[in-house]
Design a protein around this motif. Sequence first.
Motif, PDB file in Angstrom:
ATOM      1  N   SER A   1       0.598  -1.377   0.150  1.00 34.59           N
ATOM      2  CA  SER A   1      -0.311   0.077   0.275  1.00 34.59           C
ATOM      3  C   SER A   1       0.805   1.323  -0.328  1.00 34.59           C
ATOM      4  O   SER A   1       1.416   1.165   0.427  1.00 34.59           O
ATOM      5  N   ILE A   2       0.608   1.910  -0.481  1.00 36.00           N
ATOM      6  CA  ILE A   2       1.243   3.510  -0.773  1.00 36.00           C
ATOM      7  C   ILE A   2       1.074   4.356   0.850  1.00 36.00           C
ATOM      8  O   ILE A   2       1.746   4.873   0.869  1.00 36.00           O
ATOM      9  N   LEU A   3      -0.874   3.976   0.992  1.00 35.59           N
ATOM     10  CA  LEU A   3      -0.996   5.271   1.688  1.00 35.59           C
ATOM     11  C   LEU A   3      -0.198   4.615   2.956  1.00 35.59           C
ATOM     12  O   LEU A   3      -0.320   5.560   3.850  1.00 35.59           O
ATOM     13  N   GLY A   4      -0.387   3.322   3.348  1.00 33.84           N
ATOM     14  CA  GLY A   4       0.420   2.909   4.771  1.00 33.84           C
ATOM     15  C   GLY A   4       2.162   2.735   4.829  1.00 33.84           C
ATOM     16  O   GLY A   4       2.711   1.963   5.432  1.00 33.84           O
ATOM     17  N   CYS A   5       2.811   3.182   3.580  1.00 33.48           N
ATOM     18  CA  CYS A   5       4.403   2.026   3.935  1.00 33.48           C
ATOM     19  C   CYS A   5       4.831   3.573   4.574  1.00 33.48           C
ATOM     20  O   CYS A   5       4.567   4.154   5.025  1.00 33.48           O
ATOM     21  N   TYR A   6       6.188   2.756   4.886  1.00 34.13           N
ATOM     22  CA  TYR A   6       6.668   2.950   6.315  1.00 34.13           C
ATOM     23  C   TYR A   6       6.904   4.662   6.635  1.00 34.13           C
ATOM     24  O   TYR A   6       6.535   4.978   7.752  1.00 34.13           O
ATOM     25  N   ASP A   7       7.369   4.964   5.250  1.00 37.59           N
ATOM     26  CA  ASP A   7       7.965   6.432   5.806  1.00 37.59           C
ATOM     27  C   ASP A   7       6.840   7.840   4.789  1.00 37.59           C
ATOM     28  O   ASP A   7       7.240   8.530   5.523  1.00 37.59           O
ATOM     29  N   GLY A   8       5.666   6.943   4.668  1.00 33.76           N
ATOM     30  CA  GLY A   8       4.410   8.456   4.939  1.00 33.76           C
ATOM     31  C   GLY A   8       4.558   8.459   3.585  1.00 33.76           C
ATOM     32  O   GLY A   8       4.302   9.617   3.990  1.00 33.76           O
ATOM     33  N   ASN A   9       5.463   8.839   2.755  1.00 26.33           N
ATOM     34  CA  ASN A   9       6.289   9.765   1.931  1.00 26.33           C
ATOM     35  C   ASN A   9       5.437   9.568   0.657  1.00 26.33           C
ATOM     36  O   ASN A   9       5.217   8.728  -0.666  1.00 26.33           O
ATOM     37  N   VAL A  10       3.400   9.761   0.649  1.00 27.70           N
ATOM     38  CA  VAL A  10       2.644   8.973   0.404  1.00 27.70           C
ATOM     39  C   VAL A  10       2.416  10.020  -1.130  1.00 27.70           C
ATOM     40  O   VAL A  10       2.126   9.467  -2.463  1.00 27.70           O
ATOM     41  N   TYR A  11       2.559  11.500  -1.057  1.00 30.66           N
ATOM     42  CA  TYR A  11       2.499  12.270  -2.223  1.00 30.66           C
ATOM     43  C   TYR A  11       2.959  12.240  -2.930  1.00 30.66           C
ATOM     44  O   TYR A  11       2.651  11.445  -4.375  1.00 30.66           O
ATOM     45  N   GLN A  12       4.152  11.684  -3.162  1.00 28.70           N
ATOM     46  CA  GLN A  12       4.726  11.898  -4.083  1.00 28.70           C
ATOM     47  C   GLN A  12       4.845   9.724  -4.671  1.00 28.70           C
ATOM     48  O   GLN A  12       4.806   9.931  -6.124  1.00 28.70           O
TER      49      GLN A  12
END
Length: 664
Positions: free
Chosen positions: A616-627
Amino acid sequence: MEALDYHAEERRKAEFNLDEMKIVWAGSRRNYELSDRVARLVASDPVFRKDNRTMLTRKDLFKDTLRKAAHAWKRIIDLRLSEEEANMLRSYVDQPAFTDLHWGMFIPAIKGQGTSEQHEKWLPMAYKMQIIGCYAQTELGHGSNVQGLETTATFDPQTDEFDLHSPTLTSSKWWPGGLGKVSTHAVVYARLITGGQDHGVHGFIVQLRGLDDHLPLPGITVGDIGMKFGSGAYNSMDNGLLRFDHVRIPRNQMLMRVSQVTREGKFVQSDVPRQLVYGTMVYVRQTIVSDASCALARAVCIATRYSAVRRQFGSQNGGPEIQVIDYKTQQSRLFPLLASAYAFRFVGEWLKWLYTDVTQRLQANDFSTLPEAHACTAGLKSMTTSVTADAIEECRKLCGGHGYLSNSGLPELFAVYIPTCTYEGDNVVLLLQVARFLMKTVSQLGSGKKPVGTTAYMGRAEHLMQCRCEVEMAQDWLKPSTILEAFEARAVRMSIACAKSLGKFSNPEDGFAELSPDLVEVAIAHCQLIVVSKFLEKLQQDIPGKGVKRQLEILCNVYALHLLHKHLGDFVATGCITPNQGALANEQLRLLYAQVRPNAIALVDAFNYTDHYLGSILGCYDGNVYQKLYQEAWKDPLNDTVVPDGYLEYLRPILKQHIRTARL
Ligand SMILES: CCCCCCCCCCCCCCCCCCCCCCCCCCCC(=O)SCCNC(=O)CCNC(=O)[C@H](O)C(C)(C)COP(=O)(O)OP(=O)(O)OC[C@H]1O[C@@H](n2cnc3c(N)ncnc32)[C@H](O)[C@@H]1OP(=O)(O)O
Ligand SMILES: Cc1cc2nc3c(=O)[nH]c(=O)nc-3n(C[C@H](O)[C@H](O)[C@H](O)COP(=O)(O)OP(=O)(O)OC[C@H]3O[C@@H](n4cnc5c(N)ncnc54)[C@H](O)[C@@H]3O)c2cc1C
């Protein structure tokens, strides 16, 4: 250069020792280390890539599944992984496959229902995967009603064989996973007929395909049943159909632990209860409960991390807007799900213990705890999967619009998860089994037979029927004994009320059918009590690590009080609590949410999920969601060309016509 971590500030807020919480979640330090190692192994292996899965055609997805299974098997052998590690690998690969049914149902069916000679003959081949099996029980016409199956296995004393036959269209086997395209063998459930007499449903080992050419054997029609809900998801599985046209198998391929057929064709029922024929389902229901916490934790992890990144409204003096996780409504939807993930984890651990215990007893021919094991596995399977399926959808909504994107991981997780509410027993049908067990327990209350195990509280019915909740202030709801008594009183009062209503019917079966919606509620109340009580028991253990136990206490209270709030009608109507005490519970719940808030990100980090597993992009560890969302959009095949395929044939003519019309 250090990688950016958009959650760094959130992680600093945590008030507990994360490493210790990871161990609590994994069950032990050893489990944590094994699981961490296997998760990384899978995440770093390009064959186990899954980010393109929803884009694949059914055929490509299926081939990809075969490739992954073959690769997984090779890794298991090369690295000499234990069964436990192999099972971890299976879950981290995260793609339903025929191997689930081979290892999860075919082998357990032979182990549980076969004789020692049958074990010796079949298990070594199955363990080496020289044969691949599935579990062929459900038919086109019957799934829930196992006694209604129509496939026949008629004993022929002339040849010492069974004749397997599908007498009607509705007797066609329909749904078994792994059957459609892969399995060489199946444990087939069919009506046993000897000397013209029907002895009910039994299991038979049947070869379906040639071991050299993979072609169906004579008399066998087999294939896949077609696409299922969602893209990717469960379509990696070849759920199949199967028909027999008088297929012959030797007598010793009937699984004969429960009943036997002699050479002369005599049917012999042993002392083993016939319900052991259902034993494989009990085993799988128990594994489904353990898996529920993983699926729920995954959805919650995605929604929590995203809620901490996402900001809407409330900017003050040009400062940042409010993180959506700080909205009380977001917290009241999300934190109970976070608490439920932990609650299901612990009840899953306990159920595993119960299952191991009952298995050991069965081996020693002690069948006394089988009804309780059946009720607990059926009820908890039903409750945890229904909650998890709804929770995944709630997490999607908690992520707003981006939750609907495939790369949020939530749509596929939902699609792959929801059949758990149906397979291995429809959830309502299973709750009715629990209700039967509860009504039987209530009916025996006056008989001197003391209820044990999860129904032991019914032995205190006299007290629980008249006790009064002593809560006067919101914080009184934090006392474990207060919570437990409220849940016990509610469950016993609902059970006894239903038993009384049943007593008014002259025919108990008519009463059971008429009152079944209420009975389902009774079963749910009992299952919720089990989960609450197992969470409270967990807190009695020695739990090391700064602040870890404290966080678990908060989560346990959130779990219990959100249920109390949700089912307030039951608690108040049965007189267990007053409306005012219900309001105090709600007040306490709000205070608890505020305590969860600073720990929320660390509490989901404790699941120790890799970005690969989360998917999941929304759940990725680093939180860099928008990029990541932006970059990902450009990878969509639609963006391969600037002008889409079909423009010339379909779009341009309309656009041109529009110009002409406009000129008119
Ligand atoms: C690409 C990937 C690569 C990875 C590769 C890796 C490879 C290597 C891996 C190696 C790893 C090894 C490790 C192990 C792996 C484990 C994996 C696990 C995964 C598993 C996944 C599985 C997916 C599952 C798919 C789904 C499968 C199915 O759906 S199978 C079909 C299920 N069907 C049902 O559930 C039917 C439901 N119906 C029933 O159960 C019954 O009919 C009924 C209970 C509803 C009614 O039954 P009946 O009419 O007989 O009874 P009734 O009159 O109501 O009751 C009579 C009495 O019997 C009691 N009873 C009923 N059931 C039971 C029972 N089960 N046990 C005990 N007692 C029972 C009942 O209470 C009554 O009692 P009394 O009232 O006392 O008389
Ligand atoms: C993805 C998937 C994989 C599967 N894999 C396998 C497999 O490997 N092997 C296998 O053998 N089977 C498999 N199945 C079949 C599965 O076990 C059955 O579908 C399941 O047990 C439900 O039975 P059913 O389809 O007959 O539902 P039904 O019983 O027809 O249910 C339809 C509706 O009727 C209701 N209902 C039924 N009976 C009652 C009752 N007594 N009282 C009140 N309401 C009732 C149910 O609640 C439901 O709402 C699989 C199914 C799925 C979806």
